[in-house]
Design a protein around this motif. Structure first.
Motif, PDB file in Angstrom:
ATOM      1  N   ASP A 100      39.934  43.947  41.299  1.00 19.91           N
ATOM      2  CA  ASP A 100      40.423  43.748  39.935  1.00 19.91           C
ATOM      3  C   ASP A 100      40.726  42.306  39.575  1.00 19.91           C
ATOM      4  O   ASP A 100      41.342  42.033  38.544  1.00 19.91           O
ATOM      5  N   LEU A 103      39.560  41.642  36.308  1.00 20.18           N
ATOM      6  CA  LEU A 103      40.316  42.304  35.246  1.00 20.18           C
ATOM      7  C   LEU A 103      41.620  41.549  34.957  1.00 20.18           C
ATOM      8  O   LEU A 103      41.917  41.214  33.820  1.00 20.18           O
ATOM      9  N   PRO A 120      40.632  42.499  27.212  1.00 18.11           N
ATOM     10  CA  PRO A 120      39.206  42.261  27.487  1.00 18.11           C
ATOM     11  C   PRO A 120      38.721  42.962  28.762  1.00 18.11           C
ATOM     12  O   PRO A 120      39.398  42.955  29.783  1.00 18.11           O
ATOM     13  N   GLU A 121      37.560  43.574  28.660  1.00 16.42           N
ATOM     14  CA  GLU A 121      36.943  44.228  29.823  1.00 16.42           C
ATOM     15  C   GLU A 121      36.558  43.148  30.846  1.00 16.42           C
ATOM     16  O   GLU A 121      36.315  42.008  30.488  1.00 16.42           O
ATOM     17  N   PRO A 122      36.476  43.515  32.126  1.00 19.98           N
ATOM     18  CA  PRO A 122      36.094  42.516  33.129  1.00 19.98           C
ATOM     19  C   PRO A 122      34.661  42.016  32.921  1.00 19.98           C
ATOM     20  O   PRO A 122      33.825  42.771  32.403  1.00 19.98           O
ATOM     21  N   VAL A 124      32.290  41.461  35.009  1.00 22.02           N
ATOM     22  CA  VAL A 124      31.359  42.332  35.731  1.00 22.02           C
ATOM     23  C   VAL A 124      32.000  43.714  35.796  1.00 22.02           C
ATOM     24  O   VAL A 124      33.157  43.836  36.196  1.00 22.02           O
ATOM     25  N   PRO A 125      31.288  44.769  35.376  1.00 23.61           N
ATOM     26  CA  PRO A 125      31.889  46.103  35.423  1.00 23.61           C
ATOM     27  C   PRO A 125      32.391  46.401  36.834  1.00 23.61           C
ATOM     28  O   PRO A 125      31.795  45.987  37.826  1.00 23.61           O
ATOM     29  N   ARG A 126      33.496  47.141  36.903  1.00 21.61           N
ATOM     30  CA  ARG A 126      34.131  47.407  38.189  1.00 21.61           C
ATOM     31  C   ARG A 126      33.230  48.249  39.094  1.00 21.61           C
ATOM     32  O   ARG A 126      33.269  48.112  40.301  1.00 21.61           O
TER      33      ARG A 126
END
Lengths: 708, 588
Positions: A100, A103, A120-122, A124-126
């Protein structure tokens, strides 16, 4: 005759700056074409070719390829891709327990009372950020060995997802690269076709979020930027261009397309980075000042940057989309204030300007394109500062009636004041907003702007420059003739630059010379390789070396130029470490007003490899016509009624065309000077002088009376 | 604003804004305390000649709407207010927030007339407490807390330090050089404000500025009245509870009454019906009760309402002397007056407002301060066994569900509203001899709703080489934050430790308010509480549920059970199974 060119792709306009070997420099504008940026670039060049009475092929054939040659940049392209989340699909392998980091970041900035927003979304998707068991400690020791099974499992999953590149992000890879390097080996064995990017290579800084997100952004931009550069080169070659394009980078230099394609992260936000390059040149050339505050006011934004002792100030805090990659970038502070900023009255009865902008579509009310809200441009038109018939070189007509209507309905009637009073209040409000922005950047950098030269660029700046300089108590104001395309002009003057850096912790109290000198040597080698690859001649090579560090327990690093302290082999000896420490104390005192009697923790080492550009030297001084106060109406192009607070009414004011003015000419305010891409309002009690490099200078400004 | 021309309102208010910025910057860049220099736990304000806040630079919520209270005692000083004075007030019994916040107050004279006050407040590194922490939750009273109480005294006269005061402070504070450095930083900040305000007077004259001050207060008043008029008239109540400190105090219930009178442009928050002060450090004080209650309201208003008294005076906060959420009284300790109960009060007021309006609706924010924001202390064997003591800021999330948005992840405290920085693991490990084992969100830990809260964070830390003390005050274990408008409650906080060689199976729970020593080979585990959810989880956008499952925030079982959303996880891209979802949602 051969020419130098630089194209700046802005949000609204694509500017082409063209310098002839005679020293004549001009700016041409065409609308930016999102989607296919190349279109706008070519259009701006077509307009330029027309001015020189050449075909596009002849014109492009003339563009010199020496010293950077044709420069363009990918800033809008890279930044837009990030903001719009249209970057390449990548995967990440990271230290187990820390998925994370992307994140949490460093806690994104937020107004504490504003809850009406999404986190805000990270980047790179988790689900594509996969954990690998391994751990290195802060001294580089291995706490947990690399679990290669985790690595292989991760590669297998990311292969199923068909990612473009795999980014390897481990904690403390700056202190020990072994785990990231071994992981790269395994990836190449298991899946040779995929791109590999290591966090210890792109931006080896010891703040995991910044290092990791730098690597991730870089990985996700590689394909995009390389496609863009290749296409542009091919299109231009087809049209007659014989050289190769260069691309501008965020640290205010130019790089060959090949160089930048291998580190696309550094193309981010390179456009605004060029304005201070131009500003520095003008300030040094015309008034021999190494210190400048450089402004760039366009249609939607107002950018401020600083030149300190001839160095353009850089910062690592730049925000790109939702991320802070922490790369050193020219420090530009930006607020939403421009000609298109919308004025409104709040529920307490105060006039506010911005941050909403009418942009270029629908644009200010006076454009007649459907915009009905009053903007800064409308206020300038009502006050008489803008000429309705001579906007953007006469290419566009403005409607004062529409401006009056918009200001009356939305401002004047609500406050029960006259339209002119309302227009003046809009003008004064946007001025104080800009003054606050300039104070913001100068105060935070510990700069006292009073002793600096203000260089005002951007199409709209000449209308506001004098009150800005007054509000900041700056006594010298320079407005370049090419103000309308300051960034593009900066690109012509800029050096070829590349930066390399490395983290290596060392304390000045018990300095590990061997460890640090090894790092410095490797940085120097990289700089030399860069010079060789780019055929930069020996006498043009310059290397600058910086140390970034802090006092014990401080968290933020301060950068110090330590170039003078290393020997010719790039080594620091016992005495030179003392000098480094002293330089740190001095810089700390300059920036923060205090220094401590403490040792310094050196964290980060950065080398800047510079190939000098000699283009600026080509611009000749103008012929001096003796100090000549213009009184005869011969040089005037007309007059119109213009409002000034001093008289509290509109008075008949002379208007001059820049084309008629030469070195030595002095104009007494109140007056208006019209240039193709900018208009200068000379307030009463001021006079404006044409300088030896054919720009405009205002001196002896009054202090602290921003309501002029 | 009859007397002031329109453009001058912009010009002078902007000048005040820049003066505040310069004061803030002077303090941040010269302060030694990390809480100021890094975490922005500081505020500056400009007060008018009556000591009323005129302009407040961006500051943290618990410092808002109460700077005037801290300034007012200057008027009662037996020597009167003179040019060149510098007042120091850190007394929660005399209008300040808590002992760790030192407030420096410079009166601004022009032509012999008092026109403004320049005020600077910042959280000190050490204040002479009986334990090495600026928070002392378990102190029975002020004497056990141990801080020096400065009841609005003059620390400078005629622009010079009063040497006796400096000597007393230096003798009592653990790190006298750091303390004196911070003293200089605060004086520098307030004096910078004073100088700039005098320049403003030179430019515009005293009369015009007095008119401006009045007009600007009136402006604030108009702005907030416009907002209050949008609310319905009525009376509402809400209760919120914080955890007990074992063996010291029971759970503390905060009862909030609220009357809104739109026609008068007034909101009244009544906190008088609450228990008396308690024998521990949790007692709030006048400044933090006012600041927190008003913050709860401001969280439900547009964020650009000016922070001046003209606006804030429309929110009246009724409180009682000697009440746990009221004016604190000697010798009760208010060591934690800015956190814990303050955070609960903010959450309570903002959640009460859900009965009034759904506009900017919000559930309760996370309860604080789990071990991830401990004050850590020990010795660093890597640096010649040099002692260290400092507060860290990691692993505490806490953003509540909001009408229209999921919770802000790095919200941390309701009383800071997400304005603090989040520490870097690597920077922390370089500065202190610790190793962070894990810092990740806990799956299925959101307060579920149509809009979820931020998930909880699990944070695990172990000392390297030498044992370490972690001081924390972890609320939210027994009383997790509540959801709103059908949203579910947040996840409970936890504090525990385990032996690294034996693994998490060797879990031993730690007390909620404590300063345990963590030995080498042990790890301390912090699970932050999460805020409440907002709105019915069965009405949450199924695509959003699907995305959270894909991202691993929640499990597919949780998605079905809580949101009634079934997910097809067969491909890389997860999909909502529409018919099954419809079935799950209809059969509730």
């Amino acid at each position: 005759m051969s020419k130098y060119a630089c194209v700046d792709v802005g949000g609204t306009f694509t500017d082409a700056a063209i310098l002839e070997t005679s020293g004549d420099i001009r700016v041409f504008k065409a609308p930016t074409t999102p989607g296919d940026w190349t279109e706008g670039i070519i259009n701006s060049l077509k307009i330029a070719a027309g001015h020189y009475n050449q075909t596009l092929a002849e014109f492009l054939g003339d563009i010199s390829v020496s010293g950077g040659g044709f420069a363009t940049h990918g800033s809008t392209i890279a930044t837009n891709a990030i903001v719009e989340k249209k970057v390449g699909k990548i995967g990440v392998l990271c230290t187990k327990g820390f998925r994370d980091v992307f994140l949490f970041r460093e806690g994104p900035n937020k107004n504490p009372f504003d809850m009406d927003l999404d986190y805000p979304e990270p980047f790179v998707p988790r689900y594509r950020t996969l954990p690998v068991e391994e751990r290195i400690n802060s001294e580089g020791g291995i706490e947990t060995p690399l679990n290669e099974d985790d690595v292989r499992a991760g590669i297998k999953t990311l292969r199923e997802y068909q990612v473009e590149a795999i980014c390897v992000c481990y904690l403390w890879s700056t202190a020990n690269e072994a785990h990231e390097r071994r992981t790269a080996e395994i990836i190449r064995q298991e899946w040779p076709d995929v791109g590999v990017v290591l966090s210890c290579e792109v931006n080896p800084s010891s703040r995991e979020y910044r290092r990791w997100v730098s690597a991730a952004i870089d990985a996700s931009l590689r394909r995009l930027i390389s496609t863009y550069a290749t296409n542009l080169n091919e299109r231009l070659a087809e049209l007659g261009f014989k050289g190769k394009i260069g691309m501008l980078n965020a640290s205010g230099g130019v790089m060959s397309a090949e160089e930048i394609v291998s580190k696309p992260l550094y193309t981010i936000d390179s456009g605004p980075a060029m304005a201070p390059v131009a500003g520095r040149n003008y300030a040094i050339g015309d008034v021999n000042d190494q210190n400048a505050v450089v402004l760039d006011m366009g249609g939607t934004t107002f950018d401020v940057s600083c030149v300190i002792k001839g160095h353009i100030s850089v910062s690592r805090e730049a925000v790109i989309g939702d991320e802070i990659p922490g790369i050193s970038r020219v420090s530009v502070h930006s607020i939403g204030a421009g000609g298109g900023s919308i004025a409104w009255v709040d529920s307490g009865g105060m006039i506010r300007v911005g941050p909403t902008s009418a942009g270029s579509v629908p644009g200010p009310a006076c454009y007649g394109r459907g915009g009905e809200l009053p903007t800064v441009t409308d206020a300038n038109l009502v006050l008489g500062y803008l000429n309705p018939d001579f906007f953007n070189d006469g290419m566009m007509k403005l409607s004062p009636e529409r401006s009056t209507k918009a200001i009356r309905e939305h401002i004047a009637d609500k406050l029960n004041i006259s339209v002119v009073e309302a227009a003046f209040a809009i003008w004064a409000t946007v001025n104080v907003n800009m003054i606050a922005a300039i104070k913001d950047i100068t105060i935070w950098q510990g700069i006292d702007p009073r002793s600096y030269t203000m260089v005002a660029g951007g199409g709209a700046c000449g209308l506001h420059a004098i009150p800005l300089a007054e509000g900041l108590e700056m006594s010298r104001l320079l407005i370049p003739r090419t103000a309308g395309g300051l960034s593009a002009v900066g690109g012509i003057f800029t050096d070829t630059v590349s930066e390399y850096n490395s983290s290596c912790l060392a304390n000045t109290r018990d300095f590990d010379h061997e460890k640090v000198n090894k790092v410095l040597k490797s940085l120097a080698d990289k700089a030399m390789d860069f010079f060789e690859r780019n055929n930069i001649a020996e006498p043009d090579r310059r290397v600058e070396l910086y140390m970034e560090g802090h006092y014990p327990f401080q968290v933020w690093d301060l950068s110090v130029d330590i170039t003078p302290f290393v020997d010719k082999d790039f080594k620091l000896d016992q005495d030179s470490v003392k000098l480094v420490e002293a330089a740190f104390h001095e810089e700390h005192e300059r920036t923060f007003t205090i220094k401590e009697d403490a040792n310094v923790e050196c964290v980060y080492w950065r080398v800047k490899a510079i190939g000098a550009n000699h283009v600026a030297g080509m611009i000749p001084e103008q012929e001096y016509h003796s100090e000549n106060l213009i009184v005869s109406p011969a040089k005037r192009t007309g007059s119109r009624k213009i409002y000034f607070k001093k008289y509290n009414e509109a008075i008949v004011t002379p208007v001059f065309s820049g084309d008629n003015l030469v070195y030595g000419d002095v104009i007494q305010g109140p007056a208006i000077v019209e240039e193709p891409t900018t208009t200068i309002v000379v307030l009463p009690d001021y006079s404006i002088k044409v300088t030896k490099y054919n720009n405009y200078l205002i001196e002896g400004l009054k202090t602290r009376a921003s309501e002029q | 604003m009859a007397k002031i021309e329109s453009y001058l309102m912009s010009v002078i208010s902007s000048r005040l804004y820049s003066i505040g910025l310069e004061m803030t910057n002077t303090l941040m860049r010269t302060a030694r305390s990390q809480l100021m220099s890094v975490c922005h736990d500081l505020s500056t304000a400009i007060c008018d000649r009556n000591g009323e806040v005129l302009s407040l630079a961006e500051s943290i919520p618990v410092h808002c709407a109460n700077m005037g209270l801290t300034v007012k005692p200057c008027f009662e000083h037996p020597e009167g207010i003179k040019e060149g004075d510098m007042f120091l007030n850190n007394s929660p019994y005399r209008g300040n927030t808590h002992h760790a916040d030192y407030t420096y107050i410079a009166p601004v004279f022009f032509g012999g007339e008092l026109l403004f006050f320049a005020v600077t407040k910042g959280h000190q590194a050490d204040i002479g407490n009986s334990i090495p922490s600026t928070y002392h939750s378990n102190a029975h009273d002020l004497y056990e807390e141990g801080a020096i109480d400065w009841p609005c005294i003059k620390i400078q006269k005629e622009y010079k330090d009063v040497p006796d005061i400096i000597a007393i402070a230096k003798a009592r504070i653990r790190v006298p050089e750091v303390w004196y450095g911070d003293h200089l930083a605060c004086v520098g900040s307030a004096r910078t404000g004073e100088r700039r305000l005098i320049e403003l007077c030179e430019d515009y004259g005293a009369e015009l500025l007095k008119d401006f001050s009045d007009a600007y207060q009136e402006y604030g008043s108009k702005r907030i009245q416009e907002e209050i008029r949008k609310f319905p008239e009525g009376h509402w109540e809400y209760d919120i509870k914080s955890d007990a400190i074992e063996g010291m105090v029971d759970e503390i219930n905060i009862h909030i009454g609220c009357d809104i009178k739109p026609s008068e442009g007034k909101i009244i928050i009544d906190l008088r019906d609450n228990r008396d002060s308690v024998p521990c450090g949790l007692n709030m004080c006048e400044a933090t009760v006012r600041g927190s209650a008003i913050t709860g309201i401001l969280n439900r208003l547009p964020s650009d309402v000016p922070g001046n008294e003209g606006a804030m005076n429309h929110i009246e906060v009724l409180m009682r002397e000697g009440c746990v959420v009221g004016k604190s009284k000697m010798p009760y300790s208010s060591s934690l007056a800015t956190t814990n109960l303050a955070d609960r009060l903010i959450s309570g007021v903002q959640a009460l407002m859900n009965q009034v309006t759904s506009e900017r609706g919000m559930a309760e924010g996370g309860a604080v301060q789990c071990p991830a924001v401990s004050v850590i202390s020990g010795k660093d064997w890597r640096k010649g066994y040099q002692p260290y003591v400092n507060q860290i800021f990691l692993g505490m999330t806490g953003g509540p569900g909001v009408n229209g948005h999921d919770g802000w992840i790095t919200y941390q405290y309701p009383c800071t509203g997400g304005a603090l920085n989040w520490n870097s693991v690597e920077v922390l490990e370089q500065q202190y001899p610790v190793l962070i084992v894990e810092e990740e969100m806990l799956p299925d830990s959101v307060g579920a709703g149509a809009f979820d809260s931020a998930p909880s964070c699990k944070f695990v830390m172990t000392p390297r080489g030498e044992a370490m003390t972690c001081a924390y005050s972890c609320d939210g274990i027994d009383n997790p934050p509540k959801g709103a408008v059908g949203g579910l409650d947040g996840h409970r906080a936890a504090a525990w430790k385990y032996s690294l060689p034996e693994g998490e199976g060797s879990r031993a729970d730690l007390p909620p308010f404590a300063q345990p020593e963590i030995k080498v080979g042990e790890a301390i585990v912090s699970e932050s509480s999460s805020g409440g959810g907002y709105g019915d989880p069965k009405k949450r956008d199924p695509q959003l549920v699907c995305r959270r499952v894909r991202e691993g925030w929640i499990t597919p079982e949780f998605a079905e059970r809580v949101y009634g959303v079934a997910i097809d996880m067969s491909g890389e891209e997860y999909k909502v199974i529409e018919d099954k979802t419809a079935e799950l949602r209809s059969g509730r």
